[in-house]
Design a protein around this motif. Structure first.
Motif, PDB file in Angstrom:
ATOM      1  N   GLY A  28       0.782  -1.218   0.117  1.00 16.17           N
ATOM      2  CA  GLY A  28      -0.106   0.045  -0.227  1.00 16.17           C
ATOM      3  C   GLY A  28       0.799   1.343   0.003  1.00 16.17           C
ATOM      4  N   LEU A  29       1.999   1.276   0.665  1.00 16.66           N
ATOM      5  CA  LEU A  29       2.676   2.596   0.872  1.00 16.66           C
ATOM      6  C   LEU A  29       4.047   2.510  -0.001  1.00 16.66           C
ATOM      7  CD1 LEU A  29       2.508   3.258   4.697  1.00 16.66           C
ATOM      8  CD2 LEU A  29       0.877   4.122   2.702  1.00 16.66           C
ATOM      9  N   ALA A  80      -1.485   9.573  12.660  1.00 18.60           N
ATOM     10  CA  ALA A  80      -0.783   9.672  11.731  1.00 18.60           C
ATOM     11  C   ALA A  80      -0.279   8.314  10.637  1.00 18.60           C
ATOM     12  CB  ALA A  80       0.579  10.578  12.113  1.00 18.60           C
ATOM     13  N   GLY A  81      -0.261   7.468  11.802  1.00 18.98           N
ATOM     14  CA  GLY A  81       0.092   6.219  10.933  1.00 18.98           C
ATOM     15  C   GLY A  81      -1.051   5.658  10.262  1.00 18.98           C
ATOM     16  N   GLY A  82      -2.499   6.039  10.712  1.00 14.81           N
ATOM     17  CA  GLY A  82      -3.614   5.514  10.068  1.00 14.81           C
ATOM     18  C   GLY A  82      -3.750   6.187   8.833  1.00 14.81           C
ATOM     19  N   PRO A  87       6.286   5.815   2.977  1.00 10.94           N
ATOM     20  CA  PRO A  87       6.872   5.309   3.837  1.00 10.94           C
ATOM     21  C   PRO A  87       7.403   6.437   5.099  1.00 10.94           C
ATOM     22  CG  PRO A  87       7.708   4.611   1.606  1.00 10.94           C
ATOM     23  CD  PRO A  87       6.501   5.814   1.652  1.00 10.94           C
ATOM     24  N   GLY A  88       7.757   7.550   4.424  1.00 14.24           N
ATOM     25  CA  GLY A  88       8.374   8.516   5.443  1.00 14.24           C
ATOM     26  C   GLY A  88       7.397   9.199   6.745  1.00 14.24           C
ATOM     27  N   MET A  89       6.018   9.015   6.272  1.00 11.19           N
ATOM     28  CA  MET A  89       5.107   9.311   7.259  1.00 11.19           C
ATOM     29  C   MET A  89       4.819   8.022   8.195  1.00 11.19           C
ATOM     30  SD  MET A  89       1.144  10.943   6.626  1.00 11.19           S
ATOM     31  CE  MET A  89       0.372  11.508   8.084  1.00 11.19           C
ATOM     32  N   MET A  90       4.908   6.958   7.606  1.00 11.33           N
ATOM     33  CA  MET A  90       4.714   5.792   8.292  1.00 11.33           C
ATOM     34  C   MET A  90       5.818   5.663   9.434  1.00 11.33           C
ATOM     35  SD  MET A  90       3.215   2.865   9.282  1.00 11.33           S
ATOM     36  CE  MET A  90       1.884   2.863   8.303  1.00 11.33           C
ATOM     37  N   LEU A  91       6.894   5.697   9.016  1.00 10.95           N
ATOM     38  CA  LEU A  91       8.044   5.570   9.893  1.00 10.95           C
ATOM     39  C   LEU A  91       8.092   6.597  10.905  1.00 10.95           C
ATOM     40  CD1 LEU A  91      10.927   4.674   7.569  1.00 10.95           C
ATOM     41  CD2 LEU A  91       9.632   3.188   8.957  1.00 10.95           C
ATOM     42  N   ALA A  92       7.771   8.003  10.645  1.00 14.12           N
ATOM     43  CA  ALA A  92       7.544   8.964  11.606  1.00 14.12           C
ATOM     44  C   ALA A  92       6.514   8.506  12.587  1.00 14.12           C
ATOM     45  CB  ALA A  92       7.288  10.263  10.942  1.00 14.12           C
ATOM     46  N   ALA A  93       5.286   8.258  12.120  1.00 12.31           N
ATOM     47  CA  ALA A  93       4.385   7.697  13.010  1.00 12.31           C
ATOM     48  C   ALA A  93       4.544   6.661  14.296  1.00 12.31           C
ATOM     49  CB  ALA A  93       3.138   7.226  12.229  1.00 12.31           C
ATOM     50  N   ARG A  94       5.281   5.665  13.720  1.00 15.57           N
ATOM     51  CA  ARG A  94       6.132   4.722  14.436  1.00 15.57           C
ATOM     52  C   ARG A  94       6.803   4.969  15.349  1.00 15.57           C
ATOM     53  NH1 ARG A  94       3.399   0.283  15.656  1.00 15.57           N
ATOM     54  NH2 ARG A  94       4.985  -1.346  15.308  1.00 15.57           N
ATOM     55  N   ALA A  95       7.698   5.840  15.014  1.00 14.33           N
ATOM     56  CA  ALA A  95       8.772   6.458  15.961  1.00 14.33           C
ATOM     57  C   ALA A  95       8.138   7.346  17.201  1.00 14.33           C
ATOM     58  CB  ALA A  95       9.727   7.501  15.316  1.00 14.33           C
ATOM     59  N   ALA A  96       6.798   8.041  16.871  1.00 11.87           N
ATOM     60  CA  ALA A  96       5.955   8.974  17.871  1.00 11.87           C
ATOM     61  C   ALA A  96       5.384   7.721  18.778  1.00 11.87           C
ATOM     62  CB  ALA A  96       4.923   9.331  17.092  1.00 11.87           C
ATOM     63  N   GLN A  97       4.975   6.564  18.272  1.00 10.47           N
ATOM     64  CA  GLN A  97       4.458   5.503  19.024  1.00 10.47           C
ATOM     65  C   GLN A  97       5.584   5.069  20.032  1.00 10.47           C
ATOM     66  OE1 GLN A  97       2.515   2.834  15.949  1.00 10.47           O
ATOM     67  NE2 GLN A  97       0.574   3.398  16.825  1.00 10.47           N
ATOM     68  N   LEU A 150     -10.446  -8.097   7.230  1.00 13.00           N
ATOM     69  CA  LEU A 150     -11.832  -7.741   7.045  1.00 13.00           C
ATOM     70  C   LEU A 150     -12.014  -6.444   6.675  1.00 13.00           C
ATOM     71  CD1 LEU A 150     -13.299  -9.944  10.006  1.00 13.00           C
ATOM     72  CD2 LEU A 150     -13.171 -10.659   7.554  1.00 13.00           C
ATOM     73  N   LEU A 151     -10.850  -5.508   7.181  1.00  9.03           N
ATOM     74  CA  LEU A 151     -10.963  -4.193   6.915  1.00  9.03           C
ATOM     75  C   LEU A 151      -9.810  -3.328   6.173  1.00  9.03           C
ATOM     76  CD1 LEU A 151     -12.685  -2.941  10.279  1.00  9.03           C
ATOM     77  CD2 LEU A 151     -13.765  -3.274   8.118  1.00  9.03           C
ATOM     78  N   SER A 152      -8.836  -3.010   6.939  1.00 11.68           N
ATOM     79  CA  SER A 152      -7.658  -2.339   6.421  1.00 11.68           C
ATOM     80  C   SER A 152      -6.772  -2.306   7.426  1.00 11.68           C
ATOM     81  CB  SER A 152      -7.933  -1.081   5.828  1.00 11.68           C
ATOM     82  OG  SER A 152      -6.686  -0.480   5.672  1.00 11.68           O
ATOM     83  N   TRP A 153      -5.177  -2.454   7.213  1.00  6.59           N
ATOM     84  CA  TRP A 153      -4.222  -2.379   8.257  1.00  6.59           C
ATOM     85  C   TRP A 153      -4.364  -1.028   8.835  1.00  6.59           C
ATOM     86  CZ3 TRP A 153      -1.370   1.917   7.381  1.00  6.59           C
ATOM     87  CH2 TRP A 153      -1.344   2.360   5.879  1.00  6.59           C
ATOM     88  N   ARG A 154      -4.847   0.078   8.213  1.00  7.10           N
ATOM     89  CA  ARG A 154      -5.008   1.294   8.798  1.00  7.10           C
ATOM     90  C   ARG A 154      -5.944   1.259  10.079  1.00  7.10           C
ATOM     91  NH1 ARG A 154      -3.136   5.273   5.316  1.00  7.10           N
ATOM     92  NH2 ARG A 154      -3.056   4.650   3.167  1.00  7.10           N
ATOM     93  N   TRP A 155      -6.795   0.497  10.302  1.00  9.48           N
ATOM     94  CA  TRP A 155      -7.527   0.444  11.550  1.00  9.48           C
ATOM     95  C   TRP A 155      -6.902   0.002  12.745  1.00  9.48           C
ATOM     96  CZ3 TRP A 155     -11.829   2.880  12.403  1.00  9.48           C
ATOM     97  CH2 TRP A 155     -12.654   3.496  11.357  1.00  9.48           C
ATOM     98  N   ALA A 156      -5.530  -0.770  12.398  1.00 11.29           N
ATOM     99  CA  ALA A 156      -4.726  -1.131  13.508  1.00 11.29           C
ATOM    100  C   ALA A 156      -4.256  -0.034  14.219  1.00 11.29           C
ATOM    101  CB  ALA A 156      -3.596  -2.148  13.013  1.00 11.29           C
ATOM    102  N   PHE A 157      -3.948   0.987  13.504  1.00 10.63           N
ATOM    103  CA  PHE A 157      -3.602   2.584  14.085  1.00 10.63           C
ATOM    104  C   PHE A 157      -4.732   3.101  14.654  1.00 10.63           C
ATOM    105  CE2 PHE A 157      -0.105   1.809  11.077  1.00 10.63           C
ATOM    106  CZ  PHE A 157       1.006   2.243  11.911  1.00 10.63           C
TER     107      PHE A 157
END
Length: 441
Positions: A28-29, A80-82, A87-97, A150-157
């Motif tokens: 997806g990303l 932000a992750g959702g 890739p940049g925004m995803m990694l920044a979101a995970r760093a914040a987590q 069932l939905l999307s990986w975005r809902w995990a965030f």
């Protein structure tokens, strides 16, 4: 209790919820195959590096304040992750987590230990905490598979956002502020230990990806050794040390945390190995892979209920050692799993063995978690509970981070069977060392 344990559970879920969803996120990303591991590492790196510092800051600035700051940052990072589009925004979101975890985990744990007197009540609370840490890691794998299919990986965030908001609203009215004696922050100690832990985690992760002979990885590991040695020398001389050497060298703290490091590193790497085995060898999809870990979660729940009674009867150090040994035996039993090359059990037989062994191993794992938490935080005054729980939380984060790259390197160089026996051997050696050292102490 509900609020503090619930926040710990939610953070534990975040560490594993994306494991089975990594291929879908990559598609997806636009992540490369080699870049997928950094989705997990981006959270684990700051979590492991800053936990000790933030645990000590919780003693000084206020534990509830640090918990609330962590929950607020977790909500921002999860949103932000959702919504990530690259890739940049995803990694920044995970760093914040990861930073949120480093803020909230030691603060919540020290709020628990300072609210209850040392003894059966505190042991029970720590057992519930350990049970939810283990169960959260398992539930995260199951939940991630369900949401991805069932939905999307975005809902995990996105599911984190309302939960974190509820904690932020409820905490001021149900959790009293708590802090230790006010002293100056040991800035040189804070800089060297944080830099050393970040270099250690980054170096091991890089070595797991590029090989243990990679010059860059070796340079990071050498830098980690230098910084951590400097930290030790600073703490010996500091007037108000970040982590007093008398605490670090206390047998219960030192050997308790070693046992915790072994159980977390080997269990997290085992989940990684089995996820690969089920998807690549048994042909399971993400949902089936997540559901296969249900037995592990149920066993962890039962172990968490039983562990306080075992500690009362046999002492925490014995429960810690017994948990490590049971986890080792259960992991070694999976040597008979078929890998498609060297025979062994296949099909239904492999699934039965996998479910039985992971359930038994989960009982050992949760017993070891509770045993090390009680051992590593006992006998210390309330003003040092932030440090003790920060050390225990750091052990958990570093263990989760380091185990997977090490076992991945073993798997890449040998076979699944060798990786499983290596896992079991580390646990066996740790159990023997901890048992002998604490018995002498």
């Amino acid at each position: 209790m509900v609020l503090l344990l619930g926040s710990q559970f939610m953070i534990a879920v975040d560490f594993s919820v994306l494991n089975v969803a990594l291929p879908a996120i990559g598609r997806g990303l636009g992540f490369s195959q080699g870049g997928l591991q950094w989705i997990s590492t981006a959270m684990m790196l700051p979590s492991a590096g800053f936990t000790l510092l933030f645990g000590r800051l919780a003693d000084l600035a206020g534990r509830r304040r640090m918990l609330l700051a962590g929950m607020a940052l977790l909500a921002v990072g999860s949103l932000a992750g959702g919504l990530a589009q690259g890739p940049g925004m995803m990694l920044a979101a995970r760093a914040a987590q990861g930073l949120a975890s480093a803020l909230a985990t030691p603060a919540a744990l020290s709020l628990l230990t300072t609210a209850l007197p040392e003894g059966p009540l505190r042991d029970r609370a720590l057992a519930l905490n350990g049970m939810l840490l283990s169960a959260g890691f398992t539930v995260g794998a199951i939940f991630g598979g369900v949401l991805t299919d069932l939905l999307s990986w975005r809902w995990a965030f996105l599911v984190n956002v309302p939960v974190a908001a509820a904690v932020l609203l409820a905490a001021p009215s149900v959790v009293a502020e708590s802090r230790g004696a006010r002293t100056r922050l040991d800035l040189p100690g804070a800089a060297t230990v944080t830099g050393g832990l970040l270099a250690l985690v980054y170096g091991v992760t890089s070595a797991g990806q590029r090989g243990w002979g990679d010059p860059s990885a070796l340079a990071w590991l050498a830098g980690a050794a230098v910084l951590l040695a400097a930290f030790w020398r600073i703490e010996l001389r500091a007037a108000a040390p970040l982590a007093p050497v008398r605490v670090l060298t206390r047998p219960s703290v030192m050997w308790g945390n070693l046992g915790g490091l072994a159980t977390f590193s080997m269990e997290s790497s085992l989940v990684f190995l089995l996820t690969l085995y089920m998807q690549q060898t048994l042909g399971y999809n993400p949902l089936q892979t997540g559901l296969a870990f249900c037995g592990l979660g149920v066993a962890a729940f039962g172990g968490g209920l039983a562990a306080p009674r075992l500690i009362v009867r046999f002492q925490a150090r014995r429960v810690l050692v017994a948990g490590l040994l049971l986890q080792a035996v259960a992991t070694a039993a999976m040597f008979w799993l078929g890998d498609g090359l060297n025979g062994g059990l296949a099909g239904g037989g492999a699934l039965v063995l996998l479910l039985a062994a992971t359930s038994a191993g989960a009982l050992g794992h949760i017993s070891a978690i509770v045993g090390y938490m009680v051992t590593a935080t006992s006998g210390l005054p309330d003003e040092e509970q932030g440090l003790a729980t920060g050390l225990a939380s750091m052990t958990q984060q570093v263990g989760i981070t380091l185990g997977t790259p090490v076992l991945s390197a073993v798997l890449a160089a040998t076979t699944l069977h060798t990786a499983l026996l290596t896992d079991a051997g580390v646990l066996l050696a740790a159990g023997a060392a901890v048992g002998l050292a604490l018995r002498r102490a």
